[in-house]
Design a protein around this motif. Structure first.
Motif, short mmCIF file in Angstrom:
data_model
loop_
_atom_site.label_atom_id
_atom_site.label_comp_id
_atom_site.label_asym_id
_atom_site.label_seq_id
_atom_site.Cartn_x
_atom_site.Cartn_y
_atom_site.Cartn_z
N ASP A 64 0.80 -1.22 0.00
CA ASP A 64 0.00 0.00 0.00
C ASP A 64 0.84 1.27 0.00
O ASP A 64 0.37 2.32 0.40
N ARG A 65 2.08 1.19 -0.47
CA ARG A 65 2.90 2.40 -0.56
C ARG A 65 2.30 3.36 -1.58
O ARG A 65 1.67 2.93 -2.56
N PRO A 66 2.47 4.67 -1.39
CA PRO A 66 1.96 5.64 -2.36
C PRO A 66 2.61 5.46 -3.72
O PRO A 66 3.74 4.98 -3.84
N VAL A 67 1.90 5.87 -4.76
CA VAL A 67 2.44 5.82 -6.12
C VAL A 67 3.69 6.68 -6.20
O VAL A 67 3.74 7.79 -5.68
N SER A 68 4.71 6.17 -6.84
CA SER A 68 5.96 6.90 -7.05
C SER A 68 6.20 7.06 -8.55
O SER A 68 5.80 6.20 -9.35
N HIS A 69 6.88 8.15 -8.92
CA HIS A 69 7.21 8.35 -10.33
C HIS A 69 8.16 7.27 -10.84
O HIS A 69 8.29 7.07 -12.05
N LYS A 70 8.82 6.59 -9.91
CA LYS A 70 9.75 5.53 -10.31
C LYS A 70 9.04 4.24 -10.69
O LYS A 70 9.64 3.35 -11.30
N ASP A 71 7.77 4.11 -10.29
CA ASP A 71 7.02 2.89 -10.58
C ASP A 71 6.41 2.96 -11.97
O ASP A 71 5.84 3.99 -12.36
N GLY A 72 6.49 1.87 -12.71
CA GLY A 72 5.76 1.77 -13.96
C GLY A 72 4.29 1.50 -13.70
O GLY A 72 3.86 1.26 -12.58
N PHE A 73 3.50 1.53 -14.76
CA PHE A 73 2.06 1.30 -14.62
C PHE A 73 1.82 -0.13 -14.11
O PHE A 73 2.21 -1.10 -14.75
N ASN A 74 1.20 -0.26 -12.92
CA ASN A 74 0.92 -1.56 -12.30
C ASN A 74 2.19 -2.39 -12.08
O ASN A 74 2.15 -3.62 -12.13
N GLU A 75 3.30 -1.73 -11.82
CA GLU A 75 4.55 -2.45 -11.59
C GLU A 75 4.57 -3.04 -10.17
O GLU A 75 4.25 -2.35 -9.20
N ALA A 76 4.97 -4.31 -10.05
CA ALA A 76 4.98 -4.99 -8.75
C ALA A 76 6.06 -4.41 -7.85
O ALA A 76 7.09 -3.90 -8.31
N HIS A 77 5.82 -4.52 -6.52
CA HIS A 77 6.77 -4.01 -5.53
C HIS A 77 7.73 -5.09 -5.03
O HIS A 77 8.78 -4.78 -4.46
N ALA A 78 7.36 -6.36 -5.18
CA ALA A 78 8.21 -7.45 -4.68
C ALA A 78 7.79 -8.74 -5.38
O ALA A 78 6.79 -8.78 -6.11
N GLN A 79 8.56 -9.80 -5.15
CA GLN A 79 8.23 -11.13 -5.66
C GLN A 79 8.48 -12.17 -4.57
O GLN A 79 9.30 -11.96 -3.66
N MET A 80 7.78 -13.30 -4.68
CA MET A 80 7.92 -14.35 -3.69
C MET A 80 7.35 -15.63 -4.29
O MET A 80 6.50 -15.58 -5.18
N ASN A 81 7.81 -16.79 -3.84
CA ASN A 81 7.16 -18.03 -4.23
C ASN A 81 5.76 -18.10 -3.61
O ASN A 81 5.55 -17.65 -2.49
N MET A 82 4.82 -18.66 -4.35
CA MET A 82 3.45 -18.74 -3.86
C MET A 82 3.38 -19.45 -2.50
O MET A 82 2.61 -19.05 -1.62
N SER A 83 4.15 -20.51 -2.32
CA SER A 83 4.10 -21.24 -1.04
C SER A 83 4.55 -20.35 0.11
O SER A 83 3.92 -20.35 1.19
N GLU A 84 5.60 -19.56 -0.09
CA GLU A 84 6.06 -18.63 0.95
C GLU A 84 4.99 -17.57 1.22
O GLU A 84 4.74 -17.19 2.38
N TYR A 85 4.38 -17.09 0.15
CA TYR A 85 3.37 -16.04 0.29
C TYR A 85 2.16 -16.55 1.07
O TYR A 85 1.66 -15.87 1.98
N ILE A 86 1.70 -17.75 0.76
CA ILE A 86 0.54 -18.29 1.48
C ILE A 86 0.89 -18.57 2.94
O ILE A 86 0.07 -18.34 3.85
#
Length: 294
Positions: A64-86
């Motif tokens: 939920d970080r505010p939009v930054s000019h450095k972010d692309g349109f709908n650009e993800a903030h991080a990545q993780m394996n689905m098992s770790e995320y769940i």
């Protein structure tokens, strides 16, 4: 003082004709409680099932970080394996969400778990997108770029949805050249002194349980909060109104590219300018306060 919110109408089941004539044609939201009960997904779609069949997939995460000019349109903030995320979802509250993720492309067997409902909408038969969130994670107030009619199905747990019709836009602090309202508004507990226009906005609310479906008409603003960890799936139909189809085309082919160009050219100044304009333009719509006789 709270937002002016009315409960969204609910039915257990509904005929195709009734749904189309009374909700799609009239652009009225509706919750259908039992639309998925004959789907394999109704029994199977729990977080542990997703972990079992898709645990090795790398998934994009948003917070939920505010939009930054450095972010692309709908650009993800991080990545993780689905098992770790769940595991994270089930262990503690987290702001990390999965947004508009085409998991079915990577795990085709999920396609056997749901049915395309014959409900009076000509659904776009592309693979559905999935959305995941942890306890108390929130999806900022926005509307969809393509103005689709949306069937939003929720699984595993509870999710709260606040909607506003397009005619309430003047009161929602819409950010220009974007699809969002001001991200620093807390729609659970809005500060009406800071955001006075919200006093005039009239919206709708529902709490979705496992297997329930929310119909969101085209162009409706929506704010989502995961009351418990869970995930959702959206099916879409193109806008029926020609005016909304043209707005969708503008958003996709002009607006988002112009916004990305301005972010690169002006950086954070562009983001700050848009946020200032959201306040200025919205406050122009406020009813005039009668002056006291002197």
């Amino acid at each position: 003082m709270k937002l002016q919110l009315t409960e969204i109408e609910r039915v257990k089941t509904i005929s195709k004709e009734d749904f189309y004539n009374n909700y799609v044609k009239k652009q009225r939201p509706l919750v259908i409680e039992q639309l998925t009960q004959d789907w394999p997904a109704y029994e199977k779609w729990k977080l542990n099932y997703i972990k079992e069949i898709a645990g090795d997939k790398t998934v994009p995460l948003y917070d939920d970080r505010p939009v930054s000019h450095k972010d692309g349109f709908n650009e993800a903030h991080a990545q993780m394996n689905m098992s770790e995320y769940i595991d994270l979802l089930q262990s503690k509250p987290t702001n990390y969400r999965i947004f508009l993720y085409n998991l079915m492309q990577q795990v085709p067997q999920l396609q056997n778990d749901f049915q395309w409902p014959d409900i009076g909408l000509r659904l776009v038969k592309q693979l559905p997108m999935l959305f995941f969130g942890g306890e108390n994670s929130k999806v900022f107030m926005h509307y969809d770029i393509d103005y689709s009619n949306i069937l939003h199905f929720h699984f595993h747990g509870k999710k709260q949805c606040i909607l506003f019709a397009p005619d309430q836009t003047p009161y929602l602090y819409k950010v220009p050249h974007a699809l969002i309202s001001r991200e620093d508004i807390d729609f659970d507990n809005p500060d009406f002194e800071k955001w006075p226009a919200l006093k005039h906005a009239k919206g709708l609310i529902c709490n979705l349980e496992h297997g329930e479906m929310l119909y969101m008409p085209e162009g409706y603003w929506h704010y989502m909060k995961y009351v418990t960890p869970g995930f959702s799936m959206s099916l879409r139909a193109f806008p029926r109104k020609l005016s909304n189809l043209s707005k969708a085309a503008y958003n996709v082919f002009v607006m988002r590219h112009f916004d990305n160009l301005m972010r690169r050219y002006r950086g954070q100044q562009w983001i700050d300018y848009k946020n200032e304009q959201a306040i200025i333009r919205t406050h122009k719509n406020l009813p005039l306060t009668p002056q006291k006789n002197r």
